[in-house]
Scaffold this motif. Structure first.
Motif, PDB file in Angstrom:
ATOM      1  N   LEU A  69       0.830  -1.208   0.000  1.00 49.49           N
ATOM      2  CA  LEU A  69       0.000   0.000   0.000  1.00 49.49           C
ATOM      3  C   LEU A  69       0.866   1.261   0.000  1.00 49.49           C
ATOM      4  O   LEU A  69       0.578   2.222  -0.722  1.00 49.49           O
ATOM      5  N   ALA A  70       1.929   1.241   0.783  1.00 44.48           N
ATOM      6  CA  ALA A  70       2.818   2.409   0.869  1.00 44.48           C
ATOM      7  C   ALA A  70       3.541   2.657  -0.452  1.00 44.48           C
ATOM      8  O   ALA A  70       3.744   3.810  -0.846  1.00 44.48           O
ATOM      9  N   THR A  71       3.915   1.601  -1.137  1.00 41.39           N
ATOM     10  CA  THR A  71       4.581   1.756  -2.436  1.00 41.39           C
ATOM     11  C   THR A  71       3.631   2.411  -3.439  1.00 41.39           C
ATOM     12  O   THR A  71       4.025   3.311  -4.184  1.00 41.39           O
ATOM     13  N   LEU A  72       2.386   1.970  -3.440  1.00 42.68           N
ATOM     14  CA  LEU A  72       1.390   2.599  -4.314  1.00 42.68           C
ATOM     15  C   LEU A  72       1.180   4.057  -3.916  1.00 42.68           C
ATOM     16  O   LEU A  72       1.127   4.940  -4.771  1.00 42.68           O
ATOM     17  N   ARG A  73       1.100   4.317  -2.625  1.00 42.17           N
ATOM     18  CA  ARG A  73       0.873   5.688  -2.136  1.00 42.17           C
ATOM     19  C   ARG A  73       2.022   6.603  -2.529  1.00 42.17           C
ATOM     20  O   ARG A  73       1.826   7.723  -2.984  1.00 42.17           O
ATOM     21  N   ARG A  74       3.243   6.133  -2.363  1.00 40.08           N
ATOM     22  CA  ARG A  74       4.429   6.940  -2.680  1.00 40.08           C
ATOM     23  C   ARG A  74       4.571   7.198  -4.172  1.00 40.08           C
ATOM     24  O   ARG A  74       5.249   8.146  -4.567  1.00 40.08           O
ATOM     25  N   SER A  75       3.930   6.376  -4.987  1.00 37.73           N
ATOM     26  CA  SER A  75       4.048   6.552  -6.437  1.00 37.73           C
ATOM     27  C   SER A  75       3.306   7.797  -6.910  1.00 37.73           C
ATOM     28  O   SER A  75       3.522   8.245  -8.031  1.00 37.73           O
ATOM     29  N   GLY A  76       2.459   8.367  -6.066  1.00 38.70           N
ATOM     30  CA  GLY A  76       1.703   9.564  -6.428  1.00 38.70           C
ATOM     31  C   GLY A  76       0.462   9.214  -7.229  1.00 38.70           C
ATOM     32  O   GLY A  76       0.286   8.077  -7.674  1.00 38.70           O
ATOM     33  N   LEU A 104      -5.218  -7.999  -0.284  1.00 33.75           N
ATOM     34  CA  LEU A 104      -5.533  -6.568  -0.242  1.00 33.75           C
ATOM     35  C   LEU A 104      -6.728  -6.231  -1.131  1.00 33.75           C
ATOM     36  O   LEU A 104      -7.536  -5.354  -0.789  1.00 33.75           O
ATOM     37  N   GLU A 105      -6.865  -6.941  -2.250  1.00 38.34           N
ATOM     38  CA  GLU A 105      -8.007  -6.706  -3.127  1.00 38.34           C
ATOM     39  C   GLU A 105      -9.293  -7.190  -2.451  1.00 38.34           C
ATOM     40  O   GLU A 105     -10.323  -6.500  -2.490  1.00 38.34           O
ATOM     41  N   ARG A 106      -9.252  -8.359  -1.820  1.00 41.00           N
ATOM     42  CA  ARG A 106     -10.427  -8.876  -1.093  1.00 41.00           C
ATOM     43  C   ARG A 106     -10.858  -7.913   0.012  1.00 41.00           C
ATOM     44  O   ARG A 106     -12.040  -7.774   0.303  1.00 41.00           O
ATOM     45  N   ALA A 107      -9.892  -7.238   0.628  1.00 34.59           N
ATOM     46  CA  ALA A 107     -10.189  -6.285   1.697  1.00 34.59           C
ATOM     47  C   ALA A 107     -10.653  -4.932   1.161  1.00 34.59           C
ATOM     48  O   ALA A 107     -10.995  -4.041   1.942  1.00 34.59           O
ATOM     49  N   LEU A 126      -4.510   1.781  -5.825  1.00 34.69           N
ATOM     50  CA  LEU A 126      -4.928   1.976  -4.443  1.00 34.69           C
ATOM     51  C   LEU A 126      -6.366   2.489  -4.426  1.00 34.69           C
ATOM     52  O   LEU A 126      -6.702   3.417  -5.164  1.00 34.69           O
ATOM     53  N   SER A 127      -7.218   1.889  -3.609  1.00 38.05           N
ATOM     54  CA  SER A 127      -8.595   2.371  -3.487  1.00 38.05           C
ATOM     55  C   SER A 127      -8.645   3.542  -2.505  1.00 38.05           C
ATOM     56  O   SER A 127      -7.667   3.811  -1.801  1.00 38.05           O
ATOM     57  N   GLU A 128      -9.775   4.218  -2.440  1.00 37.16           N
ATOM     58  CA  GLU A 128      -9.920   5.317  -1.481  1.00 37.16           C
ATOM     59  C   GLU A 128      -9.754   4.799  -0.060  1.00 37.16           C
ATOM     60  O   GLU A 128      -9.107   5.446   0.772  1.00 37.16           O
ATOM     61  N   ARG A 129     -10.322   3.652   0.209  1.00 36.45           N
ATOM     62  CA  ARG A 129     -10.182   3.047   1.542  1.00 36.45           C
ATOM     63  C   ARG A 129      -8.723   2.685   1.811  1.00 36.45           C
ATOM     64  O   ARG A 129      -8.206   2.905   2.902  1.00 36.45           O
ATOM     65  N   GLY A 130      -8.043   2.145   0.812  1.00 27.06           N
ATOM     66  CA  GLY A 130      -6.629   1.811   0.950  1.00 27.06           C
ATOM     67  C   GLY A 130      -5.792   3.054   1.205  1.00 27.06           C
ATOM     68  O   GLY A 130      -4.862   3.035   2.027  1.00 27.06           O
TER      69      GLY A 130
END
Length: 174
Positions: A69-76, A104-107, A126-130
């Motif tokens: 999740l953090a890797t996706l977040r840091r990607s912008g 993570l997708e199931r969640a 990344l979803s909004e919840r993610g």
């Protein structure tokens, strides 16, 4: 000016001191300074890893899942990478990555979709919840890290960062 002896009395002894003292008794010919450094680095990493894992658990994620999740977040924005990019960044096999992505997708923390530029490829977003969870989790993890460093001054933290950077650079060479 503070001497080494004075500094040693200011810092309480720890289990690593006991281990190196025992080695000094039975093998006085050995220089155990590296053992003292790496023994402490290992113990700190393990203790901090356990504390941070517990903090991430409050958000329903493990440390490995946080890393995705953090890797996706840091990607912008739009917080999207390919599974291959994620695997390379996190140094995971594609099988290991697939397992994390499935969970993570199931969640509902991310989604996978076809890559519009490659019929065989996928995009992970990344979803909004993610996004909300990773933002809270990173703050919780940093709070624990700040607490751990609270006994050091800003200059000492900078010095420690520099020393560890040098050590890491030297340890990653073949």
């Amino acid at each position: 000016m503070t001497t080494k002896a004075t500094k040693a009395t200011q810092t309480p002894k720890d289990p690593v001191d006991a281990i190196t003292a025992q080695w000094a008794e039975v093998r006085p010919d050995l220089d155990t300074a590296p053992m003292a450094v790496f023994g402490r680095v290992y113990r700190i990493a393990r203790a901090m890893g356990d504390r941070i894992e517990k903090a991430y658990g409050r958000f329903g994620i493990s440390r490995g899942e946080f890393d995705v999740l953090a890797t996706l977040r840091r990607s912008g924005e739009p917080y999207t990478l390919s599974p291959r990019q994620l695997s390379a960044t996190l140094m995971l096999t594609t099988g290991g990555m697939t397992g994390r992505l499935d969970k993570l997708e199931r969640a509902g923390l991310l989604s996978r979709s076809p890559d519009p530029h490659d019929r065989r490829g996928l995009r992970v977003t990344l979803s909004e919840r993610g996004l909300a969870i990773v933002d809270e989790a990173v703050a919780a993890g940093l709070e624990i890290q700040h607490e751990a460093l609270a006994g050091l001054g800003d200059e000492q933290v900078e010095q420690l960062q520099g020393l560890l950077r040098q050590l890491l650079a030297g340890s990653t060479r073949p």
